[in-house]
Design an enzyme around this catalytic site. Sequence first.
Site, PDB file in Angstrom:
ATOM      1  CG  HIS A   3       9.346  -3.672  -2.471  1.00 47.99           C
ATOM      2  ND1 HIS A   3       8.077  -3.289  -2.881  1.00 47.99           N
ATOM      3  CD2 HIS A   3       9.422  -3.343  -1.155  1.00 47.99           C
ATOM      4  CE1 HIS A   3       7.431  -2.740  -1.859  1.00 47.99           C
ATOM      5  NE2 HIS A   3       8.232  -2.762  -0.793  1.00 47.99           N
ATOM      6  CG  HIS A   9       7.441  -6.270   2.311  1.00 47.71           C
ATOM      7  ND1 HIS A   9       7.027  -5.834   3.552  1.00 47.71           N
ATOM      8  CD2 HIS A   9       7.486  -5.159   1.531  1.00 47.71           C
ATOM      9  CE1 HIS A   9       6.823  -4.538   3.527  1.00 47.71           C
ATOM     10  NE2 HIS A   9       7.113  -4.088   2.311  1.00 47.71           N
ATOM     11  N   GLY A  42      10.203   4.091   4.825  1.00 46.08           N
ATOM     12  CA  GLY A  42       9.026   4.009   3.964  1.00 46.08           C
ATOM     13  C   GLY A  42       8.263   2.707   4.072  1.00 46.08           C
ATOM     14  CG  ASP A  64       3.389  -4.003  -4.614  1.00 51.00           C
ATOM     15  OD1 ASP A  64       4.205  -3.954  -3.687  1.00 51.00           O
ATOM     16  OD2 ASP A  64       2.414  -3.219  -4.714  1.00 51.00           O
ATOM     17  CB  ILE A  65      -1.981  -4.627  -4.515  1.00 52.05           C
ATOM     18  CG1 ILE A  65      -3.431  -4.687  -4.931  1.00 52.05           C
ATOM     19  CG2 ILE A  65      -1.687  -3.431  -3.630  1.00 52.05           C
ATOM     20  CD1 ILE A  65      -4.383  -4.960  -3.773  1.00 52.05           C
TER      21      ILE A  65
HETATM   22  P1  DGP Z   1       6.262  -1.069   1.807  1.00 50.78           P
HETATM   23  O1  DGP Z   1       5.958   0.365   1.518  1.00 50.78           O
HETATM   24  O2  DGP Z   1       7.700  -1.439   1.567  1.00 50.78           O
HETATM   25  O3  DGP Z   1       5.769  -1.497   3.164  1.00 50.78           O
HETATM   26  O4  DGP Z   1       5.464  -1.889   0.710  1.00 50.78           O
HETATM   27  C1  DGP Z   1       4.240  -2.530   0.905  1.00 50.78           C
HETATM   28  C2  DGP Z   1       3.758  -2.975  -0.428  1.00 50.78           C
HETATM   29  O5  DGP Z   1       2.715  -3.903  -0.232  1.00 50.78           O
HETATM   30  C3  DGP Z   1       3.201  -1.863  -1.312  1.00 50.78           C
HETATM   31  O6  DGP Z   1       4.005  -1.754  -2.491  1.00 50.78           O
HETATM   32  C4  DGP Z   1       1.795  -2.317  -1.657  1.00 50.78           C
HETATM   33  C5  DGP Z   1       1.788  -3.770  -1.279  1.00 50.78           C
HETATM   34  N1  DGP Z   1       0.528  -4.255  -0.767  1.00 50.78           N
HETATM   35  C6  DGP Z   1      -0.160  -3.765   0.297  1.00 50.78           C
HETATM   36  N2  DGP Z   1      -1.272  -4.473   0.494  1.00 50.78           N
HETATM   37  C7  DGP Z   1      -1.284  -5.454  -0.454  1.00 50.78           C
HETATM   38  C8  DGP Z   1      -2.200  -6.510  -0.751  1.00 50.78           C
HETATM   39  O7  DGP Z   1      -3.217  -6.727  -0.112  1.00 50.78           O
HETATM   40  N3  DGP Z   1      -1.869  -7.303  -1.816  1.00 50.78           N
HETATM   41  C9  DGP Z   1      -0.741  -7.113  -2.553  1.00 50.78           C
HETATM   42  N4  DGP Z   1      -0.523  -7.944  -3.573  1.00 50.78           N
HETATM   43  N5  DGP Z   1       0.137  -6.124  -2.290  1.00 50.78           N
HETATM   44  C10 DGP Z   1      -0.133  -5.302  -1.255  1.00 50.78           C
END
Ligand code: DGP
Length: 113
Positions: free
Chosen positions: A101, A99, A92, A30-31
Amino acid sequence: MSDCIFCKIAKHEIPCDAVYEDDDFLAFRDINPVAPTHVLLIPKQHVSSLLDEGAKAEMLGRMTALVPKLAEQLGIAADGFRLVVNTGKEGGQTVHHLHFHILGGRSLQWPPG
Ligand code: DGP
C-alpha cells in the site's frame, strides 16, 4: 492462482485504475482508499505474502525500488508517504497476493504522537 483477485487484475481480466505497469509489476488505485492517494503495487506473479518463499529478495528489491518512482509520479514524494505491507491474519491482510500500500496526501493517524 485462478481464484486470486489480484492475479485477475494483473492479467486484465478484472479492470483497475492502473498508474504503472511493466512486465513484472502493476500499480493501481485501491478500490477502498484510506488516503487521498492510495495505490497498491503488486507483482504479477502470484506470491501470497512476504512470508511466501516466492517473496525473493531480488523481486522485493525491484518492487521496493519502484516505490519512490511511483511516489514522484503520483505527486506525493515531496511531502512524504507511507508504505504498508499487511501480512497474515494479525497483520490485517485480506487479499492473499503480496501488495504494497502506498499512501499519501495527508497526515495519517498512525503511529500516534
Ligand atoms: P489488505 O487488507 O492489505 O489485504 O488490502 C487489500 C486491499 O485491496 C484493500 O485496501 C482493498 C483492495 N482491493 C480489494 N479488492 C480490490 C479490487 O478488486 N480492486 C481494487 N482496485 N482494490 C481492491
